[in-house]
Design an enzyme around this catalytic site. Structure first.
Site, PDB file in Angstrom:
ATOM      1  N   LYS A  73      41.941  34.265  31.297  1.00 47.57           N
ATOM      2  CA  LYS A  73      42.814  33.830  30.141  1.00 47.57           C
ATOM      3  C   LYS A  73      44.141  34.092  30.088  1.00 47.57           C
ATOM      4  CE  LYS A  73      41.459  32.107  26.241  1.00 47.57           C
ATOM      5  NZ  LYS A  73      41.486  30.586  26.200  1.00 47.57           N
ATOM      6  N   ASP A  84      30.059  35.435  35.170  1.00 46.36           N
ATOM      7  CA  ASP A  84      28.664  35.301  35.428  1.00 46.36           C
ATOM      8  C   ASP A  84      28.731  34.376  34.040  1.00 46.36           C
ATOM      9  OD1 ASP A  84      25.842  36.388  33.756  1.00 46.36           O
ATOM     10  OD2 ASP A  84      26.681  38.048  32.617  1.00 46.36           O
TER      11      ASP A  84
END
Ligand code: NAI
Length: 331
Positions: free
Chosen positions: A170, A226
């Site tokens: 990001k 995750d």
């Protein structure tokens, strides 16, 4: 003879680990299991969720396999999983996501691998309150940790005849942290011959749902790994089948991606495939290819037949019935 540390965990952990041990032993491999407890069961006995002797046994045996461990939400002790990964410097979390013919899902040919950085990012647990106003959690991305996980992913591509590496980040918003990860990715990949690209994590989530077959090996910081691991599990039939390995320079701990599933614990209905597939990864890591392939073939066969499936995959078999069927095919 191998000596392996076995941490059964809690929730569905003990029942799926028992199933896994039965399947592994049916291949004839000679393993002595050194069983130790961690998590809430350990607190009752040792007053800590992760007693020192648990870490010491993994250090001694070098290899461990563990069931899931419940982590209290918003309070209580720190995640045992995160502690183990950090204490043993298990920096690479490897999660292969592959379609099994016979398991119902919307996609036919998913075959991708998530390589998740395992030691830093928002999981360093550095949090504090900002008075009455709020709270703050610190995201840490370092050069060294980024270099070694990206190098691990590149080696994985080369060693396993894969074609492409995608970096998920990001960096448009977190320009310093994810920007560093991305720059290191580009710097290392330009020295390799395989194809590589990068993708912002939100776009990655959508693209994985639209066209998962376009992805091969994907490397990313801890938190995105995750979340996207569970998303990818959903592409091939659910959390009940996806294995994982936490690998470091000196030690390796194998475990399923899923958690302790308290909603189905002690009902003999959990799907043990994910931990069995983690054991397959462990056997390959130990160099026991033949035994690993025996288990893989038995799983393929049972899913293809589709007669003995656990309830998460639309069947009615119990954990025990499924395991007996797998062992029958191995023998
Ligand atoms: P979860 O993965 O335990 O369960 C999510 C859903 O998937 C539940 O409906 C569960 O029944 C189902 N499921 C999971 N594994 C399954 C299996 N083998 N067979 C059939 N169905 C299965 O996630 P949840 O509920 O968010 O977490 C429960 C606890 O597990 C939490 O305390 C969490 O912190 C912990 N956890 C531990 C992990 C580990 O030890 N490596 C990893 C992820 C979560």
């Amino acid at each position: 003879m191998y000596k392996i540390t076995l941490i059964p965990g809690d929730g569905i952990g003990p029942e799926i680990c028992k199933a896994m041990v039965k399947v592994v032993e049916s291949t004839g491999v000679n393993i002595e299991w050194e069983e130790v407890i961690a998590g809430k069961n350990a607190i009752e006995k040792y007053n800590t969720p992760i007693p020192k002797h648990v870490i010491d046994t993994v250090k001694k045996n070098k290899v461990a396999i563990k069931g899931p461990i419940t982590t209290p939400i918003g309070k209580g002790f720190r995640s045992v999983n995160v502690t183990l990964r950090q204490e043993l410097d298990l920096y690479a979390n490897l999660r292969p996501i592959k379609t099994f013919k016979g398991i119902k899902s919307r996609y036919e040919d998913v075959d991708l691998v998530i390589v998740r950085e395992n030691t830093e990012d928002l999981y360093t647990g550095i949090e504090h309150k900002l008075g009455e106003y709020g709270a703050e959690s610190i995201k840490i991305i370092t050069k060294e940790a980024s270099k070694r996980i990206i190098q691990f992913a590149c080696d994985y591509v080369n060693d396993n005849n894969r074609n492409k590496l995608t970096c998920v980040h990001k960096a448009n918003i977190m320009k310093l942290t994810d920007g560093l990860f991305l720059n290191i990715f580009r710097g290392i990949c330009e020295k390799h011959d395989f194809e590589y690209n990068d993708l912002i994590v939100d776009a990655a989530a959508m693209n994985l749902v639209l066209n998962p077959e376009k992805y091969d090996v994907m490397v990313m910081p801890n938190l995105y790994g995750d979340i996207l691991s569970d998303l990818c599990a959903g592409l091939v039939g659910g959390l009940g089948i996806i294995p994982g390995a936490n690998i470091g320079k000196d030690y390796a701990v194998f475990e399923a991606v899923h958690g302790s599933a308290p909603d189905i614990a002690n009902q003999n209905k959990a799907n043990p495939t994910a931990i069995i597939q983690s054991a397959v990864m462990m056997l390959k890591y130990l160099g026991e290819q033949d035994k690993a392939i025996k288990i893989e073939n038995a799983l393929k066969h049972v899913f293809m037949e589709g007669k003995v499936m656990t309830s998460d995959l639309g069947g009615s078999a119990t954990t025990q019935e499924f395991v007996e069927e797998i062992c029958k095919h191995i023998k």
